[in-house]
Design a protein around this motif. Structure first.
Motif, mmCIF file in Angstrom:
data_model
loop_
_atom_site.group_PDB
_atom_site.id
_atom_site.type_symbol
_atom_site.label_atom_id
_atom_site.label_comp_id
_atom_site.label_asym_id
_atom_site.label_seq_id
_atom_site.Cartn_x
_atom_site.Cartn_y
_atom_site.Cartn_z
ATOM 1 N N ALA A 136 -6.879 -0.026 -0.686
ATOM 2 C CA ALA A 136 -5.938 -1.136 -0.513
ATOM 3 C C ALA A 136 -5.745 -1.439 0.961
ATOM 4 N N VAL A 137 -5.657 -2.723 1.278
ATOM 5 C CA VAL A 137 -5.263 -3.127 2.633
ATOM 6 C C VAL A 137 -3.932 -3.837 2.470
ATOM 7 N N SER A 173 -3.329 -6.815 -0.507
ATOM 8 C CA SER A 173 -2.094 -7.185 -1.189
ATOM 9 C C SER A 173 -0.877 -6.792 -0.348
ATOM 10 N N HIS A 174 0.254 -7.415 -0.631
ATOM 11 C CA HIS A 174 1.480 -6.902 -0.031
ATOM 12 C C HIS A 174 2.450 -6.423 -1.114
ATOM 13 N N ASP A 175 1.927 -6.299 -2.330
ATOM 14 C CA ASP A 175 2.753 -5.783 -3.424
ATOM 15 C C ASP A 175 2.626 -4.260 -3.454
ATOM 16 N N VAL A 176 3.531 -3.600 -2.742
ATOM 17 C CA VAL A 176 3.399 -2.155 -2.489
ATOM 18 C C VAL A 176 3.342 -1.347 -3.778
ATOM 19 N N PHE A 223 8.033 -1.324 5.723
ATOM 20 C CA PHE A 223 7.162 -2.077 4.818
ATOM 21 C C PHE A 223 7.091 -1.412 3.444
ATOM 22 N N MET A 224 6.854 -0.104 3.447
ATOM 23 C CA MET A 224 6.633 0.593 2.172
ATOM 24 C C MET A 224 7.889 0.591 1.300
ATOM 25 N N HIS A 225 9.060 0.575 1.929
ATOM 26 C CA HIS A 225 10.302 0.616 1.148
ATOM 27 C C HIS A 225 11.012 -0.731 1.111
#
Lengths: 257, 273
Positions: B42-43, B206-209, B247-249
Protein backbone atom coordinates in the motif's frame (compact mmCIF):
# COMPACT_ATOMS: atom_id res chain seq x y z
CA UNK A 1 1.77 51.94 -24.11
CA UNK A 2 2.71 51.43 -27.76
CA UNK A 3 5.53 49.11 -26.72
CA UNK A 4 3.12 47.02 -24.64
CA UNK A 5 0.71 46.80 -27.56
CA UNK A 6 3.46 45.65 -29.91
CA UNK A 7 4.61 43.12 -27.30
CA UNK A 8 1.04 41.78 -26.98
CA UNK A 9 0.71 41.64 -30.75
CA UNK A 10 3.96 39.69 -31.12
CA UNK A 11 2.88 37.41 -28.28
CA UNK A 12 -0.47 36.69 -29.97
CA UNK A 13 1.24 36.10 -33.29
CA UNK A 14 3.68 33.68 -31.68
CA UNK A 15 0.81 31.84 -29.98
CA UNK A 16 -1.10 31.60 -33.27
CA UNK A 17 1.95 30.29 -35.11
CA UNK A 18 2.58 27.81 -32.31
CA UNK A 19 -1.01 26.55 -32.54
CA UNK A 20 -0.71 26.27 -36.33
CA UNK A 21 2.49 24.26 -35.90
CA UNK A 22 0.83 21.91 -33.41
CA UNK A 23 -2.09 21.44 -35.79
CA UNK A 24 0.34 20.69 -38.64
CA UNK A 25 2.22 18.12 -36.56
CA UNK A 26 -0.98 16.43 -35.44
CA UNK A 27 -2.27 16.47 -39.02
CA UNK A 28 0.98 14.91 -40.25
CA UNK A 29 0.66 12.20 -37.59
CA UNK A 30 -2.88 11.44 -38.75
CA UNK A 31 -1.74 11.34 -42.39
CA UNK A 32 0.99 8.84 -41.52
CA UNK A 33 -1.49 6.67 -39.59
CA UNK A 34 -4.12 6.71 -42.34
CA UNK A 35 -3.06 3.58 -44.33
CA UNK A 36 -2.91 1.45 -41.18
CA UNK A 37 -6.26 2.82 -39.95
CA UNK A 38 -7.93 1.97 -43.26
CA UNK A 39 -7.00 -1.68 -42.68
CA UNK A 40 -9.41 -1.68 -39.72
CA UNK A 41 -12.21 -0.38 -41.87
CA UNK A 42 -14.98 -1.63 -39.58
CA UNK A 43 -13.97 1.01 -37.00
CA UNK A 44 -14.08 3.69 -39.71
CA UNK A 45 -17.50 2.55 -40.92
CA UNK A 46 -18.86 2.88 -37.37
CA UNK A 47 -17.66 6.48 -37.35
CA UNK A 48 -19.07 7.17 -40.83
CA UNK A 49 -22.38 6.18 -39.27
CA UNK A 50 -21.84 8.41 -36.21
CA UNK A 51 -20.69 11.49 -38.09
CA UNK A 52 -22.42 10.96 -41.45
CA UNK A 53 -25.62 9.02 -41.05
CA UNK A 54 -26.59 10.80 -37.85
CA UNK A 55 -26.15 14.18 -39.63
CA UNK A 56 -28.44 13.20 -42.50
CA UNK A 57 -31.65 14.78 -41.23
CA UNK A 58 -30.12 18.21 -40.60
CA UNK A 59 -28.27 18.10 -43.95
CA UNK A 60 -31.36 17.06 -45.93
CA UNK A 61 -33.62 19.63 -44.29
CA UNK A 62 -31.08 22.41 -44.78
CA UNK A 63 -30.48 21.32 -48.39
CA UNK A 64 -34.19 21.44 -49.12
CA UNK A 65 -34.64 24.94 -47.71
CA UNK A 66 -31.46 26.32 -49.28
CA UNK A 67 -32.58 24.90 -52.66
CA UNK A 68 -36.05 26.41 -52.26
CA UNK A 69 -34.62 29.84 -51.42
CA UNK A 70 -32.26 29.51 -54.39
CA UNK A 71 -35.27 28.72 -56.57
CA UNK A 72 -37.13 31.82 -55.40
CA UNK A 73 -34.20 34.24 -55.55
CA UNK A 74 -32.90 32.77 -58.80
CA UNK A 75 -36.29 33.01 -60.46
CA UNK A 76 -36.71 36.62 -59.30
CA UNK A 77 -33.28 37.59 -60.67
CA UNK A 78 -33.44 35.65 -63.95
CA UNK A 79 -36.97 36.79 -64.71
CA UNK A 80 -35.68 40.39 -64.90
CA UNK A 81 -33.48 39.32 -67.82
CA UNK A 82 -36.11 37.08 -69.33
CA UNK A 83 -34.03 33.96 -68.87
CA UNK A 84 -35.87 32.10 -66.12
CA UNK A 85 -35.31 28.82 -68.05
CA UNK A 86 -31.69 29.04 -66.86
CA UNK A 87 -32.85 28.58 -63.28
CA UNK A 88 -31.75 24.94 -63.30
CA UNK A 89 -28.23 25.89 -64.39
CA UNK A 90 -27.95 28.70 -61.85
CA UNK A 91 -29.20 26.51 -59.01
CA UNK A 92 -26.95 23.60 -59.98
CA UNK A 93 -23.79 25.70 -60.31
CA UNK A 94 -24.51 27.61 -57.09
CA UNK A 95 -25.16 24.43 -55.16
CA UNK A 96 -22.45 22.20 -56.59
CA UNK A 97 -19.59 24.71 -56.58
CA UNK A 98 -20.34 26.76 -53.49
CA UNK A 99 -23.37 26.29 -51.30
CA UNK A 100 -23.31 22.53 -50.80
CA UNK A 101 -19.68 22.17 -49.70
CA UNK A 102 -19.69 25.32 -47.56
CA UNK A 103 -23.06 24.92 -45.83
CA UNK A 104 -22.53 21.18 -45.36
CA UNK A 105 -19.15 21.90 -43.75
CA UNK A 106 -20.63 24.55 -41.44
CA UNK A 107 -23.47 22.23 -40.43
CA UNK A 108 -21.00 19.35 -40.03
CA UNK A 109 -18.87 21.50 -37.69
CA UNK A 110 -21.94 22.31 -35.61
CA UNK A 111 -23.35 18.78 -35.43
CA UNK A 112 -20.68 16.14 -35.93
CA UNK A 113 -17.64 18.31 -35.07
CA UNK A 114 -18.97 19.29 -31.66
CA UNK A 115 -20.07 15.71 -30.99
CA UNK A 116 -16.56 14.45 -31.82
CA UNK A 117 -14.80 17.11 -29.76
CA UNK A 118 -17.00 16.62 -26.70
CA UNK A 119 -16.75 12.82 -26.92
CA UNK A 120 -12.95 12.92 -27.06
CA UNK A 121 -12.82 15.63 -24.39
CA UNK A 122 -14.96 13.55 -22.05
CA UNK A 123 -12.78 10.51 -22.72
CA UNK A 124 -9.79 12.63 -21.65
CA UNK A 125 -11.62 13.94 -18.56
CA UNK A 126 -12.67 10.45 -17.43
CA UNK A 127 -9.19 8.91 -17.83
CA UNK A 128 -10.25 6.73 -20.77
CA UNK A 129 -7.20 7.75 -22.80
CA UNK A 130 -4.93 7.03 -19.83
CA UNK A 131 -6.60 3.61 -19.45
CA UNK A 132 -6.11 2.87 -23.15
CA UNK A 133 -2.44 3.90 -22.88
CA UNK A 134 -2.09 1.64 -19.86
CA UNK A 135 -3.45 -1.24 -21.93
CA UNK A 136 -0.52 -0.55 -24.29
CA UNK A 137 -2.82 0.73 -27.01
CA UNK A 138 -2.16 4.01 -28.81
CA UNK A 139 -5.29 6.18 -28.38
CA UNK A 140 -4.53 8.22 -31.50
CA UNK A 141 -4.40 5.05 -33.59
CA UNK A 142 -7.38 3.30 -32.00
CA UNK A 143 -9.73 6.15 -31.06
CA UNK A 144 -8.80 9.33 -32.95
CA UNK A 145 -7.98 7.91 -36.39
CA UNK A 146 -11.31 6.16 -37.11
CA UNK A 147 -13.17 9.31 -36.05
CA UNK A 148 -11.01 11.52 -38.24
CA UNK A 149 -11.42 9.26 -41.28
CA UNK A 150 -15.14 8.86 -40.61
CA UNK A 151 -15.49 12.64 -40.84
CA UNK A 152 -13.34 12.91 -43.97
CA UNK A 153 -15.37 10.21 -45.75
CA UNK A 154 -18.74 11.56 -44.59
CA UNK A 155 -18.30 15.13 -45.75
CA UNK A 156 -18.33 14.64 -49.57
CA UNK A 157 -21.21 12.17 -49.21
CA UNK A 158 -23.20 14.64 -47.16
CA UNK A 159 -22.39 17.45 -49.61
CA UNK A 160 -23.62 15.27 -52.49
CA UNK A 161 -26.87 14.58 -50.68
CA UNK A 162 -27.18 18.31 -49.89
CA UNK A 163 -26.80 19.12 -53.62
CA UNK A 164 -29.34 16.51 -54.65
CA UNK A 165 -31.99 17.63 -52.17
CA UNK A 166 -31.14 21.30 -52.88
CA UNK A 167 -31.76 20.78 -56.63
CA UNK A 168 -35.04 19.11 -55.84
CA UNK A 169 -35.97 22.12 -53.65
CA UNK A 170 -35.05 24.58 -56.42
CA UNK A 171 -37.06 22.53 -58.91
CA UNK A 172 -40.00 22.39 -56.52
CA UNK A 173 -40.17 26.17 -56.25
CA UNK A 174 -39.02 27.08 -59.77
CA UNK A 175 -41.01 24.51 -61.75
CA UNK A 176 -43.96 23.58 -59.56
CA UNK A 177 -44.57 27.01 -57.99
CA UNK A 178 -43.23 29.61 -60.41
CA UNK A 179 -44.03 27.79 -63.61
CA UNK A 180 -40.59 27.38 -65.19
CA UNK A 181 -40.67 24.72 -67.88
CA UNK A 182 -39.66 21.35 -66.49
CA UNK A 183 -37.81 20.27 -69.64
CA UNK A 184 -35.89 23.56 -69.90
CA UNK A 185 -34.97 23.41 -66.23
CA UNK A 186 -33.28 20.03 -66.51
CA UNK A 187 -31.95 20.21 -70.06
CA UNK A 188 -30.25 23.60 -69.59
CA UNK A 189 -28.70 22.29 -66.40
CA UNK A 190 -27.37 19.18 -68.15
CA UNK A 191 -26.02 21.26 -70.98
CA UNK A 192 -24.24 23.87 -68.88
CA UNK A 193 -22.89 22.00 -65.89
CA UNK A 194 -19.54 20.44 -66.69
CA UNK A 195 -17.51 17.71 -65.11
CA UNK A 196 -15.09 20.32 -63.72
CA UNK A 197 -17.90 22.10 -61.88
CA UNK A 198 -18.85 18.91 -60.08
CA UNK A 199 -15.23 18.12 -59.29
CA UNK A 200 -14.71 21.62 -57.84
CA UNK A 201 -17.46 20.94 -55.32
CA UNK A 202 -16.13 17.45 -54.56
CA UNK A 203 -12.60 18.78 -54.00
CA UNK A 204 -13.89 21.53 -51.73
CA UNK A 205 -15.93 19.12 -49.64
CA UNK A 206 -12.95 16.77 -49.26
CA UNK A 207 -10.72 19.66 -48.12
CA UNK A 208 -13.42 20.92 -45.75
CA UNK A 209 -13.90 17.38 -44.46
CA UNK A 210 -10.21 17.12 -43.63
CA UNK A 211 -10.18 20.59 -42.02
CA UNK A 212 -13.34 20.15 -39.91
CA UNK A 213 -12.44 16.62 -38.78
CA UNK A 214 -8.87 17.65 -37.92
CA UNK A 215 -10.08 20.59 -35.85
CA UNK A 216 -12.66 18.48 -34.02
CA UNK A 217 -10.33 15.60 -33.12
CA UNK A 218 -7.43 17.94 -32.28
CA UNK A 219 -9.50 20.12 -29.96
CA UNK A 220 -11.22 17.15 -28.33
CA UNK A 221 -8.08 15.09 -27.88
CA UNK A 222 -6.11 18.01 -26.43
CA UNK A 223 -8.88 19.45 -24.25
CA UNK A 224 -8.28 20.07 -20.56
CA UNK A 225 -9.66 17.20 -18.44
CA UNK A 226 -12.37 19.35 -16.83
CA UNK A 227 -15.98 20.27 -17.61
CA UNK A 228 -14.80 23.75 -18.57
CA UNK A 229 -12.07 22.27 -20.78
CA UNK A 230 -14.57 20.11 -22.68
CA UNK A 231 -16.90 23.10 -23.14
CA UNK A 232 -14.04 25.22 -24.44
CA UNK A 233 -12.93 22.48 -26.85
CA UNK A 234 -16.46 22.25 -28.26
CA UNK A 235 -16.73 26.02 -28.74
CA UNK A 236 -13.28 26.25 -30.33
CA UNK A 237 -14.21 23.43 -32.70
CA UNK A 238 -17.17 25.38 -34.10
CA UNK A 239 -15.32 28.71 -34.27
CA UNK A 240 -12.07 27.42 -35.80
CA UNK A 241 -13.85 25.05 -38.21
CA UNK A 242 -16.23 27.75 -39.48
CA UNK A 243 -13.52 30.35 -40.03
CA UNK A 244 -11.22 27.75 -41.65
CA UNK A 245 -13.97 26.62 -44.02
CA UNK A 246 -14.70 30.17 -45.19
CA UNK A 247 -11.01 30.99 -45.55
CA UNK A 248 -10.26 27.76 -47.42
CA UNK A 249 -13.33 28.32 -49.60
CA UNK A 250 -11.99 31.67 -50.76
CA UNK A 251 -8.53 30.24 -51.40
CA UNK A 252 -9.82 27.22 -53.32
CA UNK A 253 -12.23 29.33 -55.37
CA UNK A 254 -9.46 31.77 -56.25
CA UNK A 255 -7.20 28.92 -57.36
CA UNK A 256 -9.82 27.03 -59.35
CA UNK A 257 -11.57 29.89 -61.17
CA UNK B 1 18.63 -9.03 -20.84
CA UNK B 2 18.10 -6.95 -17.73
CA UNK B 3 14.66 -8.43 -17.21
CA UNK B 4 15.93 -12.00 -17.00
CA UNK B 5 18.85 -11.27 -14.72
CA UNK B 6 16.65 -9.47 -12.25
CA UNK B 7 13.57 -11.64 -12.32
CA UNK B 8 14.71 -13.28 -9.09
CA UNK B 9 14.92 -9.91 -7.37
CA UNK B 10 12.69 -9.50 -4.30
CA UNK B 11 11.28 -6.23 -5.57
CA UNK B 12 9.17 -6.06 -8.72
CA UNK B 13 9.28 -2.24 -8.68
CA UNK B 14 12.27 -0.35 -7.33
CA UNK B 15 12.32 3.45 -7.02
CA UNK B 16 15.55 5.28 -6.22
CA UNK B 17 16.26 8.99 -5.62
CA UNK B 18 13.01 10.08 -7.23
CA UNK B 19 12.62 13.83 -7.76
CA UNK B 20 9.53 15.23 -9.42
CA UNK B 21 8.17 18.73 -9.70
CA UNK B 22 4.78 19.83 -11.06
CA UNK B 23 3.55 23.39 -11.48
CA UNK B 24 6.60 24.74 -9.62
CA UNK B 25 5.76 22.56 -6.60
CA UNK B 26 8.10 19.81 -5.45
CA UNK B 27 6.11 16.56 -5.30
CA UNK B 28 8.97 14.12 -4.61
CA UNK B 29 12.28 15.11 -3.05
CA UNK B 30 14.40 11.98 -3.23
CA UNK B 31 12.03 9.06 -2.69
CA UNK B 32 13.39 5.49 -2.35
CA UNK B 33 10.84 2.68 -2.45
CA UNK B 34 10.69 -1.08 -2.98
CA UNK B 35 7.53 -2.98 -3.94
CA UNK B 36 8.03 -6.65 -3.01
CA UNK B 37 7.22 -9.35 -5.54
CA UNK B 38 4.04 -11.31 -4.78
CA UNK B 39 2.86 -8.93 -2.05
CA UNK B 40 0.10 -6.36 -1.72
CA UNK B 41 1.90 -3.08 -1.04
CA UNK B 42 0.00 0.00 0.00
CA UNK B 43 1.07 3.57 -0.67
CA UNK B 44 -0.74 5.88 1.71
CA UNK B 45 -0.65 9.57 2.33
CA UNK B 46 -2.83 12.63 2.59
CA UNK B 47 -4.63 14.01 -0.46
CA UNK B 48 -2.32 15.81 -2.84
CA UNK B 49 0.86 14.19 -1.53
CA UNK B 50 1.62 12.63 -4.94
CA UNK B 51 0.29 9.07 -4.63
CA UNK B 52 -1.30 9.03 -8.08
CA UNK B 53 1.74 10.84 -9.50
CA UNK B 54 3.90 8.01 -8.15
CA UNK B 55 1.77 5.52 -10.12
CA UNK B 56 2.11 7.67 -13.23
CA UNK B 57 5.88 7.60 -12.80
CA UNK B 58 5.97 3.84 -12.25
CA UNK B 59 3.88 3.21 -15.36
CA UNK B 60 5.84 5.67 -17.51
CA UNK B 61 2.92 8.08 -17.94
CA UNK B 62 5.13 10.83 -16.49
CA UNK B 63 8.90 11.34 -16.38
CA UNK B 64 10.76 12.23 -13.22
CA UNK B 65 13.17 15.14 -13.00
CA UNK B 66 15.82 12.86 -11.53
CA UNK B 67 16.06 9.36 -10.16
CA UNK B 68 15.27 5.90 -11.38
CA UNK B 69 12.16 3.73 -11.56
CA UNK B 70 12.68 0.05 -12.37
CA UNK B 71 10.02 -2.50 -13.23
CA UNK B 72 11.36 -6.03 -12.97
CA UNK B 73 14.91 -4.76 -13.39
CA UNK B 74 14.06 -2.65 -16.44
CA UNK B 75 14.51 1.11 -16.24
CA UNK B 76 11.15 2.74 -17.00
CA UNK B 77 12.30 6.34 -17.34
CA UNK B 78 14.34 6.02 -20.54
CA UNK B 79 12.12 3.49 -22.31
CA UNK B 80 11.10 4.33 -25.88
CA UNK B 81 7.39 4.16 -26.67
CA UNK B 82 7.36 0.64 -28.13
CA UNK B 83 9.26 -0.82 -25.17
CA UNK B 84 7.06 1.09 -22.76
CA UNK B 85 3.97 -0.44 -24.37
CA UNK B 86 5.57 -3.91 -24.13
CA UNK B 87 6.19 -3.28 -20.44
CA UNK B 88 2.63 -2.07 -19.86
CA UNK B 89 1.28 -5.30 -21.30
CA UNK B 90 2.75 -6.91 -18.17
CA UNK B 91 0.81 -4.50 -15.94
CA UNK B 92 -2.87 -4.02 -15.19
CA UNK B 93 -4.17 -0.78 -13.76
CA UNK B 94 -7.43 0.05 -12.05
CA UNK B 95 -8.25 3.74 -12.30
CA UNK B 96 -10.05 5.68 -9.59
CA UNK B 97 -13.29 5.95 -11.60
CA UNK B 98 -12.86 2.70 -13.52
CA UNK B 99 -12.17 4.55 -16.80
CA UNK B 100 -14.32 2.10 -18.77
CA UNK B 101 -14.75 2.94 -22.44
CA UNK B 102 -18.20 4.47 -22.49
CA UNK B 103 -19.09 3.45 -26.05
CA UNK B 104 -18.51 -0.26 -25.39
CA UNK B 105 -20.52 -2.61 -23.18
CA UNK B 106 -19.02 -4.53 -20.26
CA UNK B 107 -18.13 -7.55 -22.39
CA UNK B 108 -16.41 -5.48 -25.08
CA UNK B 109 -14.56 -3.42 -22.47
CA UNK B 110 -12.97 -6.56 -21.09
CA UNK B 111 -12.35 -7.99 -24.55
CA UNK B 112 -10.72 -4.72 -25.65
CA UNK B 113 -7.08 -5.58 -24.75
CA UNK B 114 -7.50 -9.10 -26.17
CA UNK B 115 -8.81 -7.78 -29.47
CA UNK B 116 -6.05 -5.17 -29.68
CA UNK B 117 -3.12 -7.43 -28.82
CA UNK B 118 -4.09 -10.92 -29.90
CA UNK B 119 -5.77 -12.70 -32.78
CA UNK B 120 -7.59 -15.22 -30.62
CA UNK B 121 -10.68 -16.92 -32.04
CA UNK B 122 -13.95 -15.43 -30.82
CA UNK B 123 -14.77 -18.56 -28.79
CA UNK B 124 -11.58 -18.17 -26.77
CA UNK B 125 -12.11 -14.43 -26.30
CA UNK B 126 -15.59 -15.20 -25.01
CA UNK B 127 -14.25 -17.85 -22.64
CA UNK B 128 -11.56 -15.51 -21.25
CA UNK B 129 -13.96 -12.59 -20.82
CA UNK B 130 -16.56 -14.71 -19.05
CA UNK B 131 -13.89 -16.26 -16.79
CA UNK B 132 -12.69 -12.82 -15.69
CA UNK B 133 -16.25 -11.59 -15.23
CA UNK B 134 -16.98 -14.67 -13.12
CA UNK B 135 -13.91 -13.88 -11.00
CA UNK B 136 -15.33 -10.45 -10.15
CA UNK B 137 -18.88 -11.75 -9.81
CA UNK B 138 -20.37 -9.87 -12.77
CA UNK B 139 -20.88 -12.53 -15.44
CA UNK B 140 -24.55 -11.59 -15.52
CA UNK B 141 -23.73 -7.96 -16.33
CA UNK B 142 -21.81 -8.72 -19.54
CA UNK B 143 -24.17 -6.85 -21.83
CA UNK B 144 -24.73 -3.76 -19.67
CA UNK B 145 -23.31 -0.42 -20.75
CA UNK B 146 -20.93 1.43 -18.36
CA UNK B 147 -23.62 4.07 -17.70
CA UNK B 148 -25.87 1.33 -16.29
CA UNK B 149 -23.33 0.20 -13.66
CA UNK B 150 -22.99 1.39 -10.06
CA UNK B 151 -19.61 2.75 -8.92
CA UNK B 152 -18.67 -0.55 -7.29
CA UNK B 153 -19.70 -2.58 -10.33
CA UNK B 154 -17.76 -0.28 -12.68
CA UNK B 155 -14.65 -0.79 -10.60
CA UNK B 156 -15.08 -4.56 -10.63
CA UNK B 157 -15.48 -4.53 -14.41
CA UNK B 158 -12.34 -2.38 -14.67
CA UNK B 159 -10.60 -4.94 -12.46
CA UNK B 160 -11.70 -7.76 -14.77
CA UNK B 161 -10.31 -5.77 -17.70
CA UNK B 162 -7.05 -5.17 -15.81
CA UNK B 163 -6.49 -8.91 -15.30
CA UNK B 164 -7.63 -10.16 -18.70
CA UNK B 165 -4.09 -10.13 -20.15
CA UNK B 166 -2.74 -11.99 -17.06
CA UNK B 167 -0.45 -9.19 -15.83
CA UNK B 168 2.42 -9.60 -13.38
CA UNK B 169 1.69 -6.35 -11.57
CA UNK B 170 -1.71 -4.98 -10.62
CA UNK B 171 -1.94 -1.30 -9.77
CA UNK B 172 -4.94 0.18 -7.98
CA UNK B 173 -5.46 3.94 -7.83
CA UNK B 174 -7.76 4.82 -4.91
CA UNK B 175 -9.95 1.71 -5.35
CA UNK B 176 -12.22 2.44 -2.37
CA UNK B 177 -13.27 6.04 -3.08
CA UNK B 178 -17.03 6.52 -3.11
CA UNK B 179 -17.95 2.87 -2.51
CA UNK B 180 -20.73 1.72 -0.18
CA UNK B 181 -19.63 -0.70 2.58
CA UNK B 182 -20.74 -3.80 0.67
CA UNK B 183 -18.94 -2.82 -2.56
CA UNK B 184 -15.92 -1.78 -0.53
CA UNK B 185 -15.78 -5.18 1.15
CA UNK B 186 -16.07 -6.89 -2.24
CA UNK B 187 -13.24 -4.84 -3.75
CA UNK B 188 -11.06 -5.41 -0.68
CA UNK B 189 -11.56 -9.18 -0.88
CA UNK B 190 -10.92 -9.15 -4.62
CA UNK B 191 -7.60 -7.33 -4.23
CA UNK B 192 -6.35 -9.95 -1.80
CA UNK B 193 -7.82 -12.94 -3.62
CA UNK B 194 -6.58 -11.93 -7.06
CA UNK B 195 -3.12 -11.23 -5.70
CA UNK B 196 -2.90 -14.66 -4.10
CA UNK B 197 -4.66 -16.80 -6.72
CA UNK B 198 -3.09 -15.18 -9.79
CA UNK B 199 0.34 -14.96 -8.16
CA UNK B 200 0.73 -11.30 -9.10
CA UNK B 201 2.17 -8.35 -7.19
CA UNK B 202 -0.13 -5.49 -6.24
CA UNK B 203 0.34 -1.80 -5.54
CA UNK B 204 -2.62 -0.09 -3.91
CA UNK B 205 -2.69 3.67 -3.56
CA UNK B 206 -5.19 4.88 -1.03
CA UNK B 207 -5.80 7.16 1.91
CA UNK B 208 -8.36 4.85 3.49
CA UNK B 209 -6.18 3.66 6.37
CA UNK B 210 -8.51 1.08 7.94
CA UNK B 211 -9.36 -0.64 4.66
CA UNK B 212 -5.90 -0.71 3.21
CA UNK B 213 -4.10 -1.88 6.35
CA UNK B 214 -6.53 -4.81 6.48
CA UNK B 215 -5.46 -6.09 3.08
CA UNK B 216 -1.82 -4.97 2.62
CA UNK B 217 1.30 -6.98 3.43
CA UNK B 218 3.36 -3.83 3.78
CA UNK B 219 2.81 -0.13 3.40
CA UNK B 220 4.64 3.08 2.65
CA UNK B 221 3.47 6.42 3.99
CA UNK B 222 4.16 9.47 1.82
CA UNK B 223 4.19 12.97 3.22
CA UNK B 224 5.86 16.21 2.21
CA UNK B 225 7.54 14.62 -0.81
CA UNK B 226 9.24 11.89 1.22
CA UNK B 227 8.55 8.43 2.63
CA UNK B 228 7.97 8.96 6.35
CA UNK B 229 7.21 5.35 7.30
CA UNK B 230 7.56 1.91 5.72
CA UNK B 231 6.86 -1.61 6.91
CA UNK B 232 4.05 -3.97 7.86
CA UNK B 233 0.78 -2.08 8.52
CA UNK B 234 0.75 -2.86 12.25
CA UNK B 235 4.29 -1.55 12.62
CA UNK B 236 3.48 1.69 10.77
CA UNK B 237 0.29 2.14 12.79
CA UNK B 238 2.32 1.81 16.02
CA UNK B 239 4.79 4.50 14.97
CA UNK B 240 5.30 7.32 17.45
CA UNK B 241 6.31 9.87 14.79
CA UNK B 242 3.93 12.83 14.95
CA UNK B 243 2.97 13.01 11.26
CA UNK B 244 2.61 9.22 10.98
CA UNK B 245 0.44 9.05 14.10
CA UNK B 246 -1.71 11.92 12.86
CA UNK B 247 -2.38 10.22 9.53
CA UNK B 248 -2.82 6.66 10.77
CA UNK B 249 -5.23 7.69 13.53
CA UNK B 250 -6.98 10.47 11.62
CA UNK B 251 -6.18 13.24 14.11
CA UNK B 252 -7.54 16.61 12.89
CA UNK B 253 -4.54 18.64 14.01
CA UNK B 254 -0.85 17.90 14.35
CA UNK B 255 2.25 18.33 12.21
CA UNK B 256 -0.15 18.66 9.28
CA UNK B 257 -2.04 21.77 10.46
CA UNK B 258 -5.83 21.99 10.36
CA UNK B 259 -5.60 25.55 8.97
CA UNK B 260 -4.33 26.42 5.53
CA UNK B 261 -1.51 29.01 5.92
CA UNK B 262 -3.09 32.45 6.35
CA UNK B 263 -2.22 35.88 7.80
CA UNK B 264 -3.15 36.68 11.37
CA UNK B 265 -6.93 36.44 11.86
CA UNK B 266 -7.23 39.85 13.55
CA UNK B 267 -5.33 41.53 10.72
CA UNK B 268 -7.41 39.84 8.02
CA UNK B 269 -10.73 40.49 9.80
CA UNK B 270 -9.84 44.19 9.98
CA UNK B 271 -9.30 44.44 6.23
CA UNK B 272 -12.23 45.61 4.15
CA UNK B 273 -11.91 44.67 0.51
Amino acid sequence: MAAAMIRDLIGSLQAALGALGRYALFGARLAIETPRALLRFRLVVEQVYNTGALSLVIIMLSGLFVGMVLGLQGFDLLERFGSEESLGTAAALGLLKELSPVITALLFAGRAGTALASELGLMRATDQFAAIEMMAVDPVRRIVMPRFLGGVISMPLLAAIFSMIGLYGAQLVGVQLMGVDQGQFWSQMRGAVEHGDVMEGVLKSVVFGIACSLVAVYEGYHSLPTAEGVGRATTRTVVISSVSVLLLDYMLTAVML
Amino acid sequence: MATDSSSDSAAIVRVRGLHYRAGGREIFAGVDLDFPRGAVTAVMGPSGCGKTTLLRLITGQARPERGSVEFDGQEVVALPRAALYRMRRRMGMLFQNGALLTDLDVYENIAFPLREHTRLPERLVRHLVLTKLQAVGLRGAARLMPAELSGGMARRVALARAIVMDPELLIYDEPFVGLDPVSLGVVLRLIRRLNDTLGVSSIVVSHDVREITAVADCCHLLSGGRIVASGPPAEVAASTRGDVRQFMHGLPDGPVPFHYPAPDYADQAGQVR
